[in-house]
Scaffold this active site. Structure first.
Site: not given
Length: 285
Positions: A30, A36
């Site tokens: 996360g 990402h």
């Protein structure tokens, strides 16, 4: 779509498999950023269906590490992943992943232990058990999602090499894809832990990429002795840095090098005002 249970993700994947879809997984903890995002984009490009997992994995953190304060931004993560074309964000709880009331230690829980040669160095040297935790959770994610492709960032180079070894040794039917490090304009490698740095800390953190770039330049000029190349790092360090390691290894096997060559991977770990950061580069790229 956000899914938080193993049963639901398995049901979803079964439907995809019946349609013949190629499935990609982007495992994350996360606090998603542009690094990402690059993995998700690559997965969407290659795969029919993409799962982004968001799970802060307790068993890869040591007792003095930052599990409790690790940034958790699930709502933002779901928006970013879906905006990039991911089909599912899989965000289970520790209880869902490891069992309710389960003691999270290898005294009580089955762990995947990668070879000692691969973990007794670099990040594994000071983070005892870290890669056991990484391999355990990643193998669980692979088994749960039955993904055809797994996408990982080159910034965690030791992790990627260890995961490739695990997949090969355990005959896991998945292809792992390494994606380039994404950097800020300054050269700082993107990391969820960069959120812990103030502006002065970010300036100090540039030492990592400066050291690596200088080593590459020295190698390009003909310097191959590893000891001499390491010496060039110290002019970039000051009292705000706590160098953990600067190592030269084979890019495939993690064997230490005394002479650099085109297959050499240079890795650095350094605490900057107590924030632990890592970076790396292929010396010849």
């Amino acid at each position: 779509m956000l899914i938080t249970t193993i049963s639901k993700i398995k049901e979803t994947v079964s439907g995809w498999k019946m349609q013949g879809a190629k499935i990609g997984i982007v495992p994350t903890m996360g606090a998603l950023h542009a690094g990402h995002a690059s993995l998700i984009k690559k997965a969407v490009e290659i795969c029919d269906k993409v799962i982004v997992s968001v799970f802060v994995n307790p068993i890869q953190f040591g007792p003095s590490e930052d599990y409790d304060k690790y940034p958790r931004t699930l709502d933002d993560d779901v928006r970013l992943a879906e905006g990039l074309g991911a089909d599912v964000v899989f965000a289970p709880s520790p209880e869902e992943m490891y069992g309710k009331g389960q003691r999270l230690s290898n005294d009580n829980l089955t762990y995947v232990a990668p070879p000692f040669f691969y973990v007794d160095k670099l990040c594994g040297k000071t983070r005892t058990g870290h890669f056991d935790g990484v391999c355990t959770v990643v193998l669980k994610l692979f088994n749960i999602t039955r993904a055809d492709y797994g996408f990982f960032g080159q910034k965690d180079a030791q992790q990627f090499i260890i995961l490739k070894k695990m997949v090969n040794d355990l005959n896991v039917p998945i292809e792992l894809i390494s994606c380039p490090i994404i950097r800020e304009e300054s050269g700082l490698a993107l990391s969820s832990r960069n959120k812990y740095l103030d502006e002065q800390g970010k300036k100090s953190a540039l030492a990592l990429s400066q050291i690596l770039n200088n080593i590459k330049n020295c190698y390009a000029k003909g310097v191959t002795d590893v000891a001499a190349l390491k010496e060039t790092a110290f002019r970039f360090l000051n009292e705000s840095h706590e160098l953990e390691y600067l190592e030269f290894v084979d890019k495939n096997t993690l064997e230490y090098k005394t002479k650099a060559d085109n297959d050499t991977l240079v890795l650095i770990a350094c605490k900057v005002k107590s924030v632990r950061l890592i970076d790396n580069t292929l010396i010849a790229c």
